[in-house]
Motif scaffolding. Structure first.
Motif, PDB file in Angstrom:
ATOM      1  N   ALA A  65     -14.108   1.300   3.030  1.00  0.00           N
ATOM      2  CA  ALA A  65     -14.715   0.936   2.097  1.00  0.00           C
ATOM      3  C   ALA A  65     -15.224  -0.297   2.266  1.00  0.00           C
ATOM      4  O   ALA A  65     -15.253  -0.839   3.487  1.00  0.00           O
ATOM      5  CB  ALA A  65     -13.320   0.626   0.918  1.00  0.00           C
ATOM      6  N   CYS A 113     -15.966  -4.128   0.863  1.00  0.00           N
ATOM      7  CA  CYS A 113     -15.379  -5.465   0.065  1.00  0.00           C
ATOM      8  C   CYS A 113     -16.501  -6.573  -0.404  1.00  0.00           C
ATOM      9  O   CYS A 113     -17.259  -6.849   0.620  1.00  0.00           O
ATOM     10  CB  CYS A 113     -14.238  -5.974   0.788  1.00  0.00           C
ATOM     11  SG  CYS A 113     -13.532  -7.630  -0.016  1.00  0.00           S
ATOM     12  N   LEU A 121     -12.721  -4.441 -11.981  1.00  0.00           N
ATOM     13  CA  LEU A 121     -12.921  -5.103 -10.813  1.00  0.00           C
ATOM     14  C   LEU A 121     -13.079  -6.466 -11.375  1.00  0.00           C
ATOM     15  O   LEU A 121     -13.746  -6.569 -12.454  1.00  0.00           O
ATOM     16  CB  LEU A 121     -14.210  -4.671 -10.174  1.00  0.00           C
ATOM     17  CG  LEU A 121     -14.057  -3.281  -9.561  1.00  0.00           C
ATOM     18  CD1 LEU A 121     -15.685  -2.952  -8.936  1.00  0.00           C
ATOM     19  CD2 LEU A 121     -13.124  -3.233  -8.504  1.00  0.00           C
ATOM     20  N   THR A 178     -10.352   0.889  -5.794  1.00  0.00           N
ATOM     21  CA  THR A 178     -11.663   1.177  -5.194  1.00  0.00           C
ATOM     22  C   THR A 178     -12.287   2.226  -5.847  1.00  0.00           C
ATOM     23  O   THR A 178     -12.008   3.279  -6.120  1.00  0.00           O
ATOM     24  CB  THR A 178     -11.341   1.921  -3.753  1.00  0.00           C
ATOM     25  OG1 THR A 178     -10.469   0.898  -3.118  1.00  0.00           O
ATOM     26  CG2 THR A 178     -12.577   1.954  -2.898  1.00  0.00           C
ATOM     27  N   VAL A 237     -15.599   4.664  -6.045  1.00  0.00           N
ATOM     28  CA  VAL A 237     -16.482   5.517  -5.016  1.00  0.00           C
ATOM     29  C   VAL A 237     -17.782   5.755  -5.861  1.00  0.00           C
ATOM     30  O   VAL A 237     -17.794   6.519  -6.905  1.00  0.00           O
ATOM     31  CB  VAL A 237     -15.784   6.824  -4.345  1.00  0.00           C
ATOM     32  CG1 VAL A 237     -16.623   7.880  -3.764  1.00  0.00           C
ATOM     33  CG2 VAL A 237     -14.669   6.285  -3.792  1.00  0.00           C
ATOM     34  N   GLY A 265     -16.960   3.742  -1.117  1.00  0.00           N
ATOM     35  CA  GLY A 265     -15.732   3.141  -1.778  1.00  0.00           C
ATOM     36  C   GLY A 265     -16.109   1.512  -1.883  1.00  0.00           C
ATOM     37  O   GLY A 265     -16.529   1.002  -0.709  1.00  0.00           O
ATOM     38  N   VAL A 266     -15.931   0.949  -3.027  1.00  0.00           N
ATOM     39  CA  VAL A 266     -16.287  -0.565  -3.105  1.00  0.00           C
ATOM     40  C   VAL A 266     -15.307  -1.227  -3.787  1.00  0.00           C
ATOM     41  O   VAL A 266     -14.444  -0.421  -4.748  1.00  0.00           O
ATOM     42  CB  VAL A 266     -17.604  -0.868  -3.931  1.00  0.00           C
ATOM     43  CG1 VAL A 266     -17.462  -0.238  -5.249  1.00  0.00           C
ATOM     44  CG2 VAL A 266     -18.124  -2.174  -3.702  1.00  0.00           C
ATOM     45  N   ARG A 267     -14.713  -2.487  -3.165  1.00  0.00           N
ATOM     46  CA  ARG A 267     -13.492  -3.129  -3.726  1.00  0.00           C
ATOM     47  C   ARG A 267     -13.950  -4.557  -4.009  1.00  0.00           C
ATOM     48  O   ARG A 267     -14.845  -5.134  -3.137  1.00  0.00           O
ATOM     49  CB  ARG A 267     -12.490  -3.127  -2.644  1.00  0.00           C
ATOM     50  CG  ARG A 267     -11.741  -2.031  -2.352  1.00  0.00           C
ATOM     51  CD  ARG A 267     -10.308  -1.679  -2.826  1.00  0.00           C
ATOM     52  NE  ARG A 267      -9.716  -2.889  -3.631  1.00  0.00           N
ATOM     53  CZ  ARG A 267      -8.666  -3.692  -3.402  1.00  0.00           C
ATOM     54  NH1 ARG A 267      -8.087  -3.732  -2.240  1.00  0.00           N
ATOM     55  NH2 ARG A 267      -8.216  -4.308  -4.577  1.00  0.00           N
ATOM     56  N   PRO A 277     -11.620  -7.336  -4.630  1.00  0.00           N
ATOM     57  CA  PRO A 277      -9.985  -7.493  -4.772  1.00  0.00           C
ATOM     58  C   PRO A 277      -9.797  -8.755  -5.760  1.00  0.00           C
ATOM     59  O   PRO A 277     -10.480  -9.707  -6.247  1.00  0.00           O
ATOM     60  CB  PRO A 277      -9.732  -8.018  -3.288  1.00  0.00           C
ATOM     61  CG  PRO A 277     -10.598  -7.414  -2.529  1.00  0.00           C
ATOM     62  CD  PRO A 277     -12.059  -7.599  -3.304  1.00  0.00           C
ATOM     63  N   THR A 306     -10.424  -1.778   5.567  1.00  0.00           N
ATOM     64  CA  THR A 306      -9.247  -0.834   5.604  1.00  0.00           C
ATOM     65  C   THR A 306      -7.935  -1.381   6.091  1.00  0.00           C
ATOM     66  O   THR A 306      -7.985  -2.460   6.310  1.00  0.00           O
ATOM     67  CB  THR A 306      -9.798   0.458   6.778  1.00  0.00           C
ATOM     68  OG1 THR A 306      -8.704   1.277   6.788  1.00  0.00           O
ATOM     69  CG2 THR A 306      -9.663  -0.372   8.282  1.00  0.00           C
ATOM     70  N   SER A 334      -5.069   0.503  -2.874  1.00  0.00           N
ATOM     71  CA  SER A 334      -5.743   0.736  -4.167  1.00  0.00           C
ATOM     72  C   SER A 334      -5.692   2.080  -4.830  1.00  0.00           C
ATOM     73  O   SER A 334      -5.702   3.071  -3.949  1.00  0.00           O
ATOM     74  CB  SER A 334      -7.192   0.193  -4.030  1.00  0.00           C
ATOM     75  OG  SER A 334      -7.712   0.828  -2.980  1.00  0.00           O
ATOM     76  N   VAL A 357      -8.013   4.966  -5.812  1.00  0.00           N
ATOM     77  CA  VAL A 357      -9.298   5.176  -5.047  1.00  0.00           C
ATOM     78  C   VAL A 357      -9.866   6.231  -6.681  1.00  0.00           C
ATOM     79  O   VAL A 357      -9.317   7.336  -6.622  1.00  0.00           O
ATOM     80  CB  VAL A 357      -9.217   5.730  -3.997  1.00  0.00           C
ATOM     81  CG1 VAL A 357     -10.919   6.034  -3.518  1.00  0.00           C
ATOM     82  CG2 VAL A 357      -8.973   4.623  -2.999  1.00  0.00           C
TER      83      VAL A 357
END
Length: 189
Positions: free
Chosen positions: A32, A34, A58, A63, A65, A84-86, A88, A107, A151, A153
């Motif tokens: 992913a 971040c 968010l 996460t 996708v 995948g984008v996070r 946090p 990861t 998280s 996904v």
């Protein structure tokens, strides 16, 4: 905000290869990215959902996708057009991401297929291969298996639909937002 992770600059091909080696995986299991702010999702992904939906999920333990943009390093997840984008929900990680020149490849801090880690001592076997280890204290209840889920996904790459790739720690609230508030249809329907 979910489990301990390892990260590198996503735009640096050597750094990305080192994370794959560290995890003991090849490039077929994606990493992913971040980001420090939700607005940056539009730079690195092709977003086909309302901005409100992004901001409802968010920052948080989710996460998303999406189709990757041409801006992302081609060596990151070379076998898929998705990423995948996070973002946090943790001030330190968000500030760290903001301080970097681009997205972080992210990861969990464990060897692939081993349990996620909630304390730095749980991944001490990886320390010699890391440039820096930051101890933020225990994450959640270390006795609770639910805290190790990571998280949630969600694949949002197909307009009007969603697929759960990994249930994670925020499944119920995420599905409620996607179905009830935005009317998205689960992939299995």
């Amino acid at each position: 905000d979910t489990v301990y992770g390892v990260a590198c600059l996503a735009q640096d091909p050597r750094a990305v290869r080192s994370i794959y080696r560290l995890k003991g995986r090849n490039g077929t299991k994606p990493l992913a990215v971040c980001l420090g702010d939700v607005e940056l999702v539009y730079r690195y992904c092709h977003v086909n959902v309302p901005d409100e939906l992004l901001r409802d999920l968010l920052p948080g333990p989710v996460t998303l996708v999406l189709q990757r943009s041409e801006e992302l390093n081609k060596d990151l997840n070379p076998f898929t057009s998705l990423v995948g984008v996070r973002v946090p929900n943790h001030p330190f990680i968000r500030e760290l991401a903001r301080a970097c020149s681009g997205p972080l490849a992210l990861t969990s801090a464990n060897v692939s297929s081993q349990a996620s880690t909630l304390t730095v001592s749980e991944f001490q076997d990886l320390w010699p291969q890391l440039s820096l280890v930051i101890d933020g204290g225990p994450i959640g209840d270390i006795q609770s298996p639910e805290c190790r889920l990571g998280s949630t996904v969600v694949d949002l790459s197909v307009s009007g639909r969603f697929g759960i790739i990994r249930p994670g720690c925020a499944l119920a609230s995420t599905v409620e937002i996607l179905k009830q508030k935005y009317g998205l249809i689960p992939e299995s329907s």
